[in-house]
Design a protein around this motif. Sequence first.
Motif, PDB file in Angstrom:
ATOM      1  N   GLY A  42      -3.447  36.893 -47.835  1.00  0.00           N
ATOM      2  CA  GLY A  42      -2.127  36.580 -47.020  1.00  0.00           C
ATOM      3  C   GLY A  42      -2.280  38.435 -46.118  1.00  0.00           C
ATOM      4  N   GLU A  43      -1.565  37.612 -45.444  1.00  0.00           N
ATOM      5  CA  GLU A  43      -1.660  39.253 -44.026  1.00  0.00           C
ATOM      6  C   GLU A  43      -0.790  40.416 -44.719  1.00  0.00           C
ATOM      7  OE1 GLU A  43       0.898  39.908 -39.995  1.00  0.00           O
ATOM      8  OE2 GLU A  43       2.021  38.203 -42.111  1.00  0.00           O
ATOM      9  N   ASN A  44      -2.083  41.518 -45.100  1.00  0.00           N
ATOM     10  CA  ASN A  44      -2.171  42.751 -45.087  1.00  0.00           C
ATOM     11  C   ASN A  44      -2.604  42.877 -46.897  1.00  0.00           C
ATOM     12  OD1 ASN A  44      -0.976  44.476 -42.893  1.00  0.00           O
ATOM     13  ND2 ASN A  44       0.991  43.690 -42.862  1.00  0.00           N
TER      14      ASN A  44
END
Lengths: 222, 222
Positions: free
Chosen positions: B112-114
Amino acid sequence: MKEQGIELAVSTVIFALRPHPRSGETALWLPLVRRIREPHVGRWALPGGPLQCDEELSASARHTLERTTGLTSNYLEQLYSFGAPDRSPQRVVSIVYWALVRADEAARAIDGENVEWFLADEVPELAFDHNTIVTYALNRLRGKITYSPIARFFLSPEFTLAELRAVHEAVLRKKIDPANFRRQALATKTLVPTGTVLTGTSHRPPALYRFQVNPTPERLRP
Amino acid sequence: MKEQGIELAVSTVIFALRPHPRSGETALWLPLVRRIREPHVGRWALPGGPLQCDEELSASARHTLERTTGLTSNYLEQLYSFGAPDRSPQRVVSIVYWALVRADEAARAIDGENVEWFLADEVPELAFDHNTIVTYALNRLRGKITYSPIARFFLSPEFTLAELRAVHEAVLRKKIDPANFRRQALATKTLVPTGTVLTGTSHRPPALYRFQVNPTPERLRP
């Protein structure tokens, strides 16, 4: 921070050994509190209450123990958190602790207001999902007594093998053969003979034992 | 209901086995999320978030697993609730779950993001008390693998004894003697030979095993 509308409560399942009212044998008991507010007004429930803003979780559980029984904590451990959305009309997540109280302490217990002790296996229909929580705590206690020296929290520092066996019998709700129990208990290497015997008994005074001091406090173990 | 001012969060420690970047051997990893908000902006933290008002605790943990890794839950269990008043500037009580992901699934994980994966024993200084939580989860995993067949959640349904040993070695971070491991693993009676062997290997293809189906799902046990 946004308002979640979720209340956080801490409840405590308090186990103590007291004589069974019919057989007189050692049995497992727990105190319950009669609800004086809706929902479930009049029903019995586990002692506990909302977590205070500046209060540690375990401190909240300890206060519940003191308020309900007048006793301080001997063994207190986090049990599980119960948070089903429908367990209460208003969403409440309950972080549940369990506590064990020594027999000699249990005898000194002062019941708080609306408090009554029940045989652990004969609790009535409780408020909310508290029957599920009691069952969960009983399973934890019954599991843990088979692989850890947790029975010591029900006993005085020095005890006879018969007293230790009575704890196991009360928790597991079954008779245990004394010779087998003696052999298995001594094989765990956690028991140390004190070198003294129980005084005041008639013939063949039984030897006293204590548990070896545990290098890691139980509550620090996952 | 009165406003307690306490936020309730659910976080998940997700463990998966992947090759070690230096040795190439199987190692234990976990995904962390970089914080994009104060407090601790820029620091790595366990994935999680506030409990939604109508959400089951385990559903919240499962959503975190999916959001962080793109994976569905294989093994998901409540770990512990952390609620020290000073663990965050605003009082937050975190109910923590832990999840185990199979090796073949971990290879498919979409970050996922980050999100970034770290070796479980080489996590940086995390936000809040998350280093304590990771250590707690590692201790639980290391304890539990010694007395329960939890290793199966890292494995495909059929596996060789060498694969099973590699799981134990990665989790316990020590070499295990193959002959001793084989004898002890087979002595537990939880392993069943499938009657087939691993194909595609050069000489002496190793036998495949599976775990006996457990009558009580792990998550129902206290």
